[in-house]
Design a protein around this motif. Structure first.
Motif, PDB file in Angstrom:
ATOM      1  N   LEU A 168      20.072  43.814  44.455  1.00 36.63           N
ATOM      2  CA  LEU A 168      19.294  42.506  43.986  1.00 36.63           C
ATOM      3  C   LEU A 168      17.852  42.767  43.964  1.00 36.63           C
ATOM      4  CD1 LEU A 168      21.463  39.753  45.188  1.00 36.63           C
ATOM      5  CD2 LEU A 168      21.875  41.008  43.058  1.00 36.63           C
ATOM      6  N   SER A 173      20.454  42.244  38.888  1.00 33.40           N
ATOM      7  CA  SER A 173      21.477  42.899  39.652  1.00 33.40           C
ATOM      8  C   SER A 173      21.558  44.386  39.080  1.00 33.40           C
ATOM      9  CB  SER A 173      22.782  42.111  39.483  1.00 33.40           C
ATOM     10  OG  SER A 173      23.988  42.835  40.086  1.00 33.40           O
ATOM     11  N   THR A 255      26.221  37.003  49.035  1.00 35.13           N
ATOM     12  CA  THR A 255      24.941  37.459  48.465  1.00 35.13           C
ATOM     13  C   THR A 255      23.613  37.464  49.618  1.00 35.13           C
ATOM     14  OG1 THR A 255      25.468  36.618  46.380  1.00 35.13           O
ATOM     15  CG2 THR A 255      23.164  36.934  46.780  1.00 35.13           C
ATOM     16  N   THR A 257      19.688  38.012  50.664  1.00 34.12           N
ATOM     17  CA  THR A 257      18.348  38.548  49.918  1.00 34.12           C
ATOM     18  C   THR A 257      17.259  38.335  51.279  1.00 34.12           C
ATOM     19  OG1 THR A 257      18.069  36.217  49.017  1.00 34.12           O
ATOM     20  CG2 THR A 257      18.830  37.640  47.641  1.00 34.12           C
ATOM     21  N   THR A 265      24.990  42.095  46.928  1.00 36.92           N
ATOM     22  CA  THR A 265      26.004  41.431  46.940  1.00 36.92           C
ATOM     23  C   THR A 265      26.959  42.445  47.346  1.00 36.92           C
ATOM     24  OG1 THR A 265      26.571  42.115  44.753  1.00 36.92           O
ATOM     25  CG2 THR A 265      25.276  40.025  44.975  1.00 36.92           C
TER      26      THR A 265
END
Length: 273
Positions: A168, A173, A255, A257, A265
Motif C-alpha cells: 500500500l 494498492s 491492513t 499502515t 494487506t
C-alpha cells in the motif's frame, strides 16, 4: 497496481432488465420476475470459502485461498486461488444475477488457471442459491454448473498466520514483486510478539498492541541471501514496519499502515483454537 482484465458475462434480456430495475444492490426484495413468496437470500455482507466448482458436469476441488465475499453494496469480490476478481451481483428471492467480471492478471500455474476459468464460468449469469447448514450452493438454471461455498469464519489479529498479498501507498494498492507471492508471512502471538518472514529472512520483534495500533520493538532477523524479488519485498516491508503502525482487521484481511500511508494487506491463513 494490477491492471484488471474484463470478461463480459453473457446475460439474457430478462437478466439485463433485472439489473436495470434493481441496480447492483443486493437484497432488494422480490420484484418483477421474482417469486413474491420467496424472501431474498441473506447473503449481503457474507464471506465464503470456495470448496469446489462444477462446470458441464465436471467437478473441480478449489485450491487453497479460493474465496468469495458478497458485499452489502451489491458487489462481489474474491480470489480464485490465484487472481483476485470482482463482479456486480443483484439478489432477487433465491436468484443471484452476476454480471461483468473484473480479474487481475497474475500468471497462474496450469492447475490453478484451469480452476480459475471454471470458477468464472460458473459464477456468471442467473444462479439459484440454496442455503445449507454450513454453506451455500449456487447453480445455473440447467444444473450443470454449480459453486459450492462454505461459511468462512472471521479472524482476530493474534493467532492466525497472515500472508502478505499487496503493498500500500496511501490509497493505492500494488501487487507484490513477481516471484515473491506467498513468501511473506507474519503472526502475532497472544503475548503480542511478532514472528514470521518478510519474504526471505525470519524475523521476530516484541510488539505493543492496542485496539488500533502496533508499536514494534527492535526487529531481529536472520541473514540469508535473498533473490531479487524476495529482497525487494523484504526491503519494502522493513520500511513499512518502521515506526508506530495503524492496523485494521476486516473479517480475514489485515491492513497495516505507517504514518506516511506506507504499508501492506495480508490474508489470514489459519486461526488457532
Amino acid at each position: 497496481m494490477q491492471k484488471p482484465r474484463t470478461l463480459t458475462a453473457v446475460l439474457t434480456v430478462s437478466a439485463l432488465a433485472l439489473l436495470t430495475a434493481c441496480g447492483t444492490e443486493a437484497g432488494t426484495g422480490p420484484g418483477a420476475g421474482g417469486d413474491p413468496d420467496t424472501p431474498d437470500l441473506p447473503v449481503a455482507g457474507s464471506h465464503w470459502t470456495i470448496a469446489a466448482v462444477t462446470v458441464d458436469g465436471t467437478r473441480s476441488v478449489a485450491p487453497p485461498g479460493a474465496r468469495l465475499e458478497i458485499e452489502k453494496n451489491g458487489r462481489a469480490r474474491g480470489n480464485t486461488g490465484c487472481n483476485n476478481f470482482g463482479a456486480a451481483v443483484a439478489v432477487n428471492g433465491d436468484t443471484l444475477t452476476v454480471s461483468t467480471h473484473e480479474v487481475t492478471m497474475i500468471g497462474c500455474p496450469a492447475d490453478r488457471d484451469r480452476f480459475e476459468r471454471a470458477l468464472l464460468r460458473a459464477f456468471t449469469g442467473r444462479l439459484t442459491g440454496k442455503l445449507q447448514e454450513e454453506g451455500l450452493t449456487l447453480a445455473s438454471s440447467d444444473g450443470r454448473n454449480t459453486l459450492e461455498l462454505v461459511t468462512e469464519t472471521g479472524a482476530s489479529l493474534a493467532g492466525p498466520t497472515w500472508t502478505v498479498d499487496a503493498l500500500l501507498t496511501g490509497d493505492t494498492s500494488a501487487s507484490l514483486p513477481a516471484g515473491s507471492e506467498g513468501k511473506a508471512k507474519l503472526a502475532f502471538g497472544k503475548d503480542g510478539r511478532l514472528s514470521g518472514s518478510l519474504g526471505c529472512n525470519r524475523v521476530s520483534a516484541p510488539a505493543k498492541i492496542t485496539e488500533k495500533t502496533i508499536t514494534l520493538g527492535a526487529i531481529a532477523a536472520t541473514r540469508m541471501i535473498c533473490t531479487g524479488p524476495q529482497m525487494e519485498l523484504e526491503t519494502k516491508l522493513y520500511e513499512a514496519l518502521d515506526g508506530p503502525l495503524t492496523y485494521r482487521v476486516d473479517h480475514r484481511t489485515l491492513t497495516v499502515t505507517d504514518a506516511d500511508g506506507q504499508g501492506f494487506t495480508a490474508r489470514a491463513e489459519t486461526v488457532e483454537g
